[in-house]
Design a protein around this motif. Structure first.
Motif, PDB file in Angstrom:
ATOM      1  N   ARG A   1       0.835  -1.203   0.000  1.00 13.79           N
ATOM      2  CA  ARG A   1       0.000   0.000   0.000  1.00 13.79           C
ATOM      3  C   ARG A   1       0.869   1.252   0.000  1.00 13.79           C
ATOM      4  NH1 ARG A   1      -3.490   1.545   3.825  1.00 13.79           N
ATOM      5  NH2 ARG A   1      -4.483   2.650   2.127  1.00 13.79           N
TER       6      ARG A   1
ATOM      7  N   ILE B   1      -1.029  12.602  -2.714  1.00 16.21           N
ATOM      8  CA  ILE B   1      -0.409  13.685  -3.480  1.00 16.21           C
ATOM      9  C   ILE B   1      -1.261  14.108  -4.681  1.00 16.21           C
ATOM     10  CG2 ILE B   1       1.911  13.122  -2.704  1.00 16.21           C
ATOM     11  CD1 ILE B   1       2.467  11.927  -5.458  1.00 16.21           C
TER      12      ILE B   1
ATOM     13  N   PRO C   1       1.476  10.725 -11.609  1.00 15.61           N
ATOM     14  CA  PRO C   1       2.849  11.199 -11.470  1.00 15.61           C
ATOM     15  C   PRO C   1       3.786  10.172 -10.826  1.00 15.61           C
ATOM     16  CG  PRO C   1       1.351  12.980 -10.966  1.00 15.61           C
ATOM     17  CD  PRO C   1       0.501  11.735 -11.151  1.00 15.61           C
ATOM     18  N   ALA C   2       4.824   9.824 -11.576  1.00 13.12           N
ATOM     19  CA  ALA C   2       5.902   8.935 -11.092  1.00 13.12           C
ATOM     20  C   ALA C   2       5.443   7.528 -10.724  1.00 13.12           C
ATOM     21  CB  ALA C   2       6.649   9.582  -9.923  1.00 13.12           C
TER      22      ALA C   2
ATOM     23  N   THR D   1       7.858   4.684 -11.586  1.00  9.90           N
ATOM     24  CA  THR D   1       9.087   4.848 -10.794  1.00  9.90           C
ATOM     25  C   THR D   1       8.859   4.323  -9.375  1.00  9.90           C
ATOM     26  OG1 THR D   1       9.551   6.831 -12.098  1.00  9.90           O
ATOM     27  CG2 THR D   1      10.891   6.488 -10.141  1.00  9.90           C
ATOM     28  N   VAL D   2       7.723   4.682  -8.788  1.00 14.44           N
ATOM     29  CA  VAL D   2       7.392   4.211  -7.437  1.00 14.44           C
ATOM     30  C   VAL D   2       7.242   2.682  -7.432  1.00 14.44           C
ATOM     31  CG1 VAL D   2       5.613   4.209  -5.635  1.00 14.44           C
ATOM     32  CG2 VAL D   2       6.302   6.375  -6.707  1.00 14.44           C
TER      33      VAL D   2
ATOM     34  N   ALA E   1      10.547   0.957  -7.893  1.00 15.29           N
ATOM     35  CA  ALA E   1      11.367   1.112  -6.684  1.00 15.29           C
ATOM     36  C   ALA E   1      10.963   0.074  -5.633  1.00 15.29           C
ATOM     37  CB  ALA E   1      11.234   2.525  -6.128  1.00 15.29           C
TER      38      ALA E   1
ATOM     39  N   ARG F   1       3.742  16.546   4.732  1.00 14.78           N
ATOM     40  CA  ARG F   1       2.921  15.347   4.552  1.00 14.78           C
ATOM     41  C   ARG F   1       3.751  14.109   4.866  1.00 14.78           C
ATOM     42  NH1 ARG F   1      -1.070  16.238  -0.680  1.00 14.78           N
ATOM     43  NH2 ARG F   1      -1.524  18.418  -0.207  1.00 14.78           N
TER      44      ARG F   1
ATOM     45  N   LEU G   1       3.789  10.110   3.881  1.00 20.99           N
ATOM     46  CA  LEU G   1       3.247   9.045   3.042  1.00 20.99           C
ATOM     47  C   LEU G   1       3.568   7.696   3.674  1.00 20.99           C
ATOM     48  CD1 LEU G   1       3.997   9.468  -0.782  1.00 20.99           C
ATOM     49  CD2 LEU G   1       1.812   9.634   0.381  1.00 20.99           C
ATOM     50  N   ARG G   2       2.581   6.830   3.737  1.00 15.69           N
ATOM     51  CA  ARG G   2       2.816   5.496   4.304  1.00 15.69           C
ATOM     52  C   ARG G   2       3.132   4.495   3.187  1.00 15.69           C
ATOM     53  NH1 ARG G   2      -0.708   2.415   7.023  1.00 15.69           N
ATOM     54  NH2 ARG G   2       1.135   1.516   7.933  1.00 15.69           N
ATOM     55  N   ILE G   3       4.232   3.766   3.360  1.00 13.38           N
ATOM     56  CA  ILE G   3       4.596   2.673   2.452  1.00 13.38           C
ATOM     57  C   ILE G   3       5.111   1.550   3.319  1.00 13.38           C
ATOM     58  CG2 ILE G   3       6.066   1.905   0.562  1.00 13.38           C
ATOM     59  CD1 ILE G   3       6.489   4.696  -0.230  1.00 13.38           C
ATOM     60  N   ASP G   4       4.496   0.411   3.254  1.00 14.03           N
ATOM     61  CA  ASP G   4       4.851  -0.639   4.190  1.00 14.03           C
ATOM     62  C   ASP G   4       6.043  -1.466   3.701  1.00 14.03           C
ATOM     63  OD1 ASP G   4       4.901  -2.334   6.287  1.00 14.03           O
ATOM     64  OD2 ASP G   4       3.275  -3.598   5.532  1.00 14.03           O
ATOM     65  N   LEU G   5       7.254  -0.876   3.797  1.00 14.31           N
ATOM     66  CA  LEU G   5       8.438  -1.650   3.382  1.00 14.31           C
ATOM     67  C   LEU G   5       8.709  -2.809   4.348  1.00 14.31           C
ATOM     68  CD1 LEU G   5      10.999   0.982   2.046  1.00 14.31           C
ATOM     69  CD2 LEU G   5       9.363  -0.412   0.792  1.00 14.31           C
TER      70      LEU G   5
ATOM     71  N   VAL H   1      12.810   4.551  -3.332  1.00 13.43           N
ATOM     72  CA  VAL H   1      11.377   4.653  -3.046  1.00 13.43           C
ATOM     73  C   VAL H   1      11.018   6.073  -2.584  1.00 13.43           C
ATOM     74  CG1 VAL H   1       9.533   3.887  -1.486  1.00 13.43           C
ATOM     75  CG2 VAL H   1      11.088   2.194  -2.502  1.00 13.43           C
TER      76      VAL H   1
ATOM     77  N   ALA I   1      11.251   8.548  -5.404  1.00 12.48           N
ATOM     78  CA  ALA I   1      10.149   8.331  -6.349  1.00 12.48           C
ATOM     79  C   ALA I   1       8.880   9.014  -5.840  1.00 12.48           C
ATOM     80  CB  ALA I   1       9.915   6.833  -6.568  1.00 12.48           C
ATOM     81  N   CYS I   2       8.602   8.877  -4.556  1.00 14.37           N
ATOM     82  CA  CYS I   2       7.421   9.532  -3.969  1.00 14.37           C
ATOM     83  C   CYS I   2       7.575  11.054  -4.034  1.00 14.37           C
ATOM     84  CB  CYS I   2       7.234   9.092  -2.522  1.00 14.37           C
ATOM     85  SG  CYS I   2       6.788   7.349  -2.363  1.00 14.37           S
TER      86      CYS I   2
ATOM     87  N   LEU J   1       9.275  12.701  -6.153  1.00 13.78           N
ATOM     88  CA  LEU J   1       9.144  13.093  -7.556  1.00 13.78           C
ATOM     89  C   LEU J   1       7.670  13.240  -7.948  1.00 13.78           C
ATOM     90  CD1 LEU J   1      10.341  13.546 -10.403  1.00 13.78           C
ATOM     91  CD2 LEU J   1      10.307  11.046 -10.693  1.00 13.78           C
ATOM     92  N   GLY J   2       6.868  12.276  -7.531  1.00 13.76           N
ATOM     93  CA  GLY J   2       5.444  12.352  -7.842  1.00 13.76           C
ATOM     94  C   GLY J   2       4.815  13.619  -7.272  1.00 13.76           C
ATOM     95  N   TRP J   3       5.146  13.921  -6.024  1.00 14.70           N
ATOM     96  CA  TRP J   3       4.574  15.111  -5.390  1.00 14.70           C
ATOM     97  C   TRP J   3       5.117  16.378  -6.042  1.00 14.70           C
ATOM     98  CZ3 TRP J   3       5.294  17.293   0.218  1.00 14.70           C
ATOM     99  CH2 TRP J   3       4.177  18.080   0.546  1.00 14.70           C
TER     100      TRP J   3
END
Lengths: 225, 225
Positions: free
Chosen positions: A63, A69, A95-96, A99-100, A103, B60, B62-66, B100, B103-104, B106-108
């Protein structure tokens, strides 16, 4: 470990065919879906069905709240999905996104000791997204081999495999059928309903329908109207 | 929009100084933290305090469950954080973390129409992570300019700014103090407790403590023992 691969699996037609190709090439496939807040949630259910049907050894969904964003019709419910062909890169561009997703796939590939990452990008019958082009993929592959401990220490050399990159949609469909892909399990529509039924009008539906027509095979897509 | 920047903000000493430098250079700063399941959650609280104190216009997370992919002492609670110097790239390395996070960012940045992304990587007093090196940053910058609609259409040219890359930890600390950074707000420890108090023994604590010593300034870090 050298026959392990991470396969990015969206639940659509292209990534299902990509998974089938990776399996045919002898890879043990670890399927990865990314829940980035896309409005077409049905594709994540489709991804789970496809992973199972095509023999992935495991399937994980990461997730990442790209909706946080905004900036795309696919992650911001206040922006409508266009239902007629667009000029230039359409508002469904996230956007991206690739890439995300690459990654995240890279991180998992390093943990798994898997040298290959498969992604079903295509630069023929596609929507013009910049992160589907070979020049982007080559640049990301270079990042992968500079970013990671495994590559820097020489235990892995990462390759981003894009087996669909030069195929038309019709060729992708025929290749998938040859490999036993059941396309009725897949969902391509950008605004599919909860049952995975398609709108028939968005860019992704149009490319899919034209592809089945050009391939001369029945289109198993379920439409909600 | 050309004076907008996204600043990756971990809550540690380096990214706080980076934010202060970006502000000094005249950027309107949008701070981004990534909650990737790190065990040192206190750094995310620190990031919020730092963003406010240093005048970011928004912050902000952002949550990413690595943690879902594991492979690091920072995301897998079954792997201990080392408390003595390690040979080679240590187990606190998180696979593809900076890829990662960039990449996030970049999107923002694309959504904000911001041409600059600041990241506080450093290749002098650091832990040897491959994704802190200039060659990695340059490769990612190339990806950024190939991946995105804004770059391909020519409305933005992205630059990944790394103002700390060649500084020693002592130089970073002096630079931060010159710019009014309150380092008591920051948390560097890999296993900080819920109050943000540091262990004093991990690699990150060691680099920080040695940095304050070399800079000849008092160390405001709170230790839990």
């Amino acid at each position: 470990m050298m026959n392990r691969a991470v396969v990015l699996l969206s639940g659509g037609l292209d990534s299902a065919t990509t998974l089938a190709i990776a399996r045919e090439q002898g890879y043990t496939c670890h399927a990865l879906s990314v829940d980035y807040g896309q409005r077409h949630r049905a594709e994540l259910d489709a991804a789970a069905r496809v992973a199972k049907a095509l023999g992935a050894v495991e399937h994980r969904t990461l997730r990442i709240d790209l909706g946080g964003i905004g900036g795309s019709a696919l992650t911001d419910s206040s922006i409508a999905v266009p239902e007629s062909p667009q000029i230039g890169i359409p508002i469904t561009y996230v956007p991206a996104r690739n890439t995300v997703m690459l990654a995240c796939a890279l991180g998992w590939a390093e943990v798994l000791n898997a040298p290959r990452i498969f992604i079903g990008v295509n630069a023929v019958d596609y929507s013009g997204y910049p992160d589907c082009r070979p020049v982007f993929i080559a640049a990301f592959e270079r990042v992968a081999n500079l970013a990671t401990k495994a590559a820097v220490e020489g235990t892995l050399k990462f390759e981003i495999a894009t087996p669909l990159i030069d195929l038309t949609k019709a060729q992708i469909i025929r290749r998938g059928l040859d490999l036993g892909v059941d396309f009725s399990l897949t969902v391509s529509c950008y605004q599919a309903d909860a049952q995975g039924r398609a709108c028939g009008r968005c860019d992704s539906c149009r490319l899919r329908r034209d592809g089945f027509k050009a391939a001369g095979v029945p289109d198993a897509t379920r439409y909600f109207q």
